[in-house]
Design an enzyme around this catalytic site. Structure first.
Site, mmCIF file in Angstrom:
data_model
loop_
_atom_site.group_PDB
_atom_site.id
_atom_site.type_symbol
_atom_site.label_atom_id
_atom_site.label_comp_id
_atom_site.label_asym_id
_atom_site.label_seq_id
_atom_site.Cartn_x
_atom_site.Cartn_y
_atom_site.Cartn_z
ATOM 1 N N ASP A 1 16.071 11.946 -25.790
ATOM 2 C CA ASP A 1 16.707 13.257 -25.897
ATOM 3 C C ASP A 1 17.243 13.654 -24.520
ATOM 4 O OD1 ASP A 1 14.626 14.397 -24.417
ATOM 5 O OD2 ASP A 1 13.967 15.767 -25.997
ATOM 6 N N CYS B 1 11.565 11.344 -24.080
ATOM 7 C CA CYS B 1 11.963 12.750 -24.103
ATOM 8 C C CYS B 1 11.402 13.379 -22.831
ATOM 9 C CB CYS B 1 11.517 13.443 -25.385
ATOM 10 S SG CYS B 1 9.739 13.645 -25.596
ATOM 11 N N THR C 1 8.623 14.929 -22.067
ATOM 12 C CA THR C 1 7.242 14.521 -21.810
ATOM 13 C C THR C 1 6.896 13.182 -22.450
ATOM 14 O OG1 THR C 1 6.548 15.660 -23.804
ATOM 15 C CG2 THR C 1 6.442 16.919 -21.739
ATOM 16 N N HIS D 1 -4.246 -4.490 -27.163
ATOM 17 C CA HIS D 1 -5.227 -3.995 -28.137
ATOM 18 C C HIS D 1 -4.581 -3.299 -29.339
ATOM 19 C CE1 HIS D 1 -8.947 -3.958 -25.247
ATOM 20 N NE2 HIS D 1 -8.304 -5.113 -25.250
ATOM 21 N N HIS E 1 -9.298 -6.728 -32.397
ATOM 22 C CA HIS E 1 -8.194 -5.800 -32.147
ATOM 23 C C HIS E 1 -7.195 -5.804 -33.307
ATOM 24 C CE1 HIS E 1 -9.868 -5.181 -28.270
ATOM 25 N NE2 HIS E 1 -9.783 -6.465 -27.970
HETATM 26 C C1 RB5 Z 1 12.993 19.316 -24.857
HETATM 27 O O1 RB5 Z 1 13.210 20.476 -24.134
HETATM 28 C C2 RB5 Z 1 11.553 18.876 -24.755
HETATM 29 O O2 RB5 Z 1 10.745 19.731 -25.522
HETATM 30 C C3 RB5 Z 1 11.406 17.457 -25.178
HETATM 31 O O3 RB5 Z 1 12.170 16.645 -24.361
HETATM 32 C C4 RB5 Z 1 10.001 16.886 -25.121
HETATM 33 O O4 RB5 Z 1 9.402 17.124 -23.885
HETATM 34 C C5 RB5 Z 1 9.130 17.233 -26.246
HETATM 35 O O5 RB5 Z 1 8.021 16.703 -26.405
#
Ligand code: RB5
Length: 149
Positions: free
Chosen positions: A9, A66, A68, A99, A134
């Site tokens: 994203d 994304c 995070t 694993h 595993h």
């Molecule tokens: C987008 O702003 C953000 O929420 C997305 O990139 C991600 O971090 C969501 O888990």
């Protein structure tokens, strides 16, 4: 070398470019489904596109990014047939392959990791899948698909 599907994203545009370049330098054929711009998109849509492409066949693994890595990995793990890891360091990336035999690996473009993302990616790629107990546990993971518990 195998084929890899990649999607992200707007929260991980630069990180994903580095990942794509690295995979290509390692000799993988990369199908990057985007996005290349920081215009806002929804990470579940990107996860669904990449997982659908992977499940159509011909891919060794997939990479999802994304901000995070959390939202896009949660989304991917909702899709039957997908096991997506969100490793926090090189050791976890190795274990995700050895694993858990994951077929997707996720990273966050806004995360300050203690070790380089490309080193984590290499650790995942270069680790062998361990069988035995595993493999049995991975089968049990897959048996949870559709479970309402
Ligand atoms: C987008 O702003 C953000 O929420 C997305 O990139 C991600 O971090 C969501 O888990």
């Amino acid at each position: 070398m195998g084929k890899v599907v990649v999607a992200n994203d707007h929260g991980a545009v630069e990180l994903t470019k580095q990942i794509v370049r690295h995979l290509q330098q390692r000799g993988f054929e990369v199908n990057h489904l985007g996005v290349l711009s920081t215009d806002s998109v929804d990470y579940p849509d990107m996860a669904a596109q990449a997982c659908g492409e992977f499940l159509a066949g011909g891919y060794e693994f997939g990479v999802l990014c994304c901000g995070t890595g959390i939202g896009i990995s949660i989304s991917a793990n909702k899709i039957d047939g997908i096991r997506c890891a969100l490793p926090q360091n090189i050791f976890a990336a190795q274990m995700a392959k050895s694993h858990n035999n994951v077929n997707f690996i996720a990273f966050g473009g806004r995360i300050a990791y203690p070790e380089p993302v490309l080193a984590m990616l290499d650790a995942y790629i270069d680790s062998p899948v361990e069988e035995g107990r595993h493999a049995k546990r991975v089968q049990k993971i897959m048996a949870l698909e559709g479970c309402t518990c």
